[in-house]
Design a protein around this motif. Structure first.
Motif, short mmCIF file in Angstrom:
data_model
loop_
_atom_site.label_atom_id
_atom_site.label_comp_id
_atom_site.label_asym_id
_atom_site.label_seq_id
_atom_site.Cartn_x
_atom_site.Cartn_y
_atom_site.Cartn_z
N GLY A 46 0.83 -1.19 0.00
CA GLY A 46 0.00 0.00 0.00
C GLY A 46 0.87 1.24 0.00
N VAL A 47 0.49 2.21 -0.79
CA VAL A 47 1.24 3.47 -0.90
C VAL A 47 0.51 4.58 -0.15
N LEU A 53 -14.02 10.71 4.61
CA LEU A 53 -13.99 11.98 5.33
C LEU A 53 -12.79 12.83 4.91
N GLY A 54 -11.95 12.29 4.06
CA GLY A 54 -10.81 13.05 3.59
C GLY A 54 -9.53 12.84 4.38
N THR A 55 -9.51 11.86 5.26
CA THR A 55 -8.30 11.56 6.03
C THR A 55 -7.37 10.70 5.18
N ASN A 56 -6.12 11.12 5.10
CA ASN A 56 -5.13 10.41 4.28
C ASN A 56 -4.16 9.62 5.14
N THR A 57 -3.73 8.49 4.62
CA THR A 57 -2.74 7.65 5.28
C THR A 57 -1.69 7.26 4.25
N LYS A 63 5.99 9.12 2.69
CA LYS A 63 5.54 10.28 3.46
C LYS A 63 6.39 11.50 3.11
N GLY A 64 5.71 12.61 2.89
CA GLY A 64 6.41 13.83 2.55
C GLY A 64 6.72 13.99 1.08
N ARG A 65 6.54 12.91 0.30
CA ARG A 65 6.81 12.96 -1.13
C ARG A 65 5.57 12.75 -1.97
#
Length: 124
Positions: A46-47, A53-57, A63-65
């Protein structure tokens, strides 16, 4: 009938950017939608995932890219990828599922029953 169709892949030099798009049908479940990738000889991982609800993981490696977003009006899920590295080379696919959770198990694809065919990203 649920359809997911990816586009936007290609070849790019290290440090470059690409934006992937996933066009999804109105019947696609939206509880949690995600981007996954698989390189030859590697397991699928998983990337990024986004819930209704718009929460991203994100996976720690991106992360950060990378940034995931969704435009429901256009029926499109996006993955903006910046500062690309050769290790990001893989087939990228989007997925959705009625029982997918962006909290638990998403990174291994648990609950994602609908998958696109993928778009290739090559970073050199």
């Amino acid at each position: 009938h649920v359809q997911l169709v990816e586009s936007g892949g290609g070849s790019v030099e290290a440090g470059g950017s690409l934006e992937l798009s996933c066009s999804f049908s109105k019947t696609a479940p939206s509880i949690c939608m995600g981007w996954f990738r698989q390189a030859p000889g590697n397991e699928r991982e998983g990337v990024a995932a986004r819930d209704r609800l718009g929460t991203n993981t994100y996976a720690d490696s991106v992360k950060g890219r990378f940034s995931i977003s969704r435009d429901n009006a256009k029926g499109t899920l996006y993955l903006q990828m910046d500062s690309l590295e050769p290790e990001d080379t893989a087939m990228y696919s989007c997925a959705a599922g009625h029982y997918a959770s962006c909290d638990v198990g998403w990174s291994i694809g648990t609950g994602f029953e609908y998958w696109g065919r993928g778009t290739q990203v090559t970073v050199s």
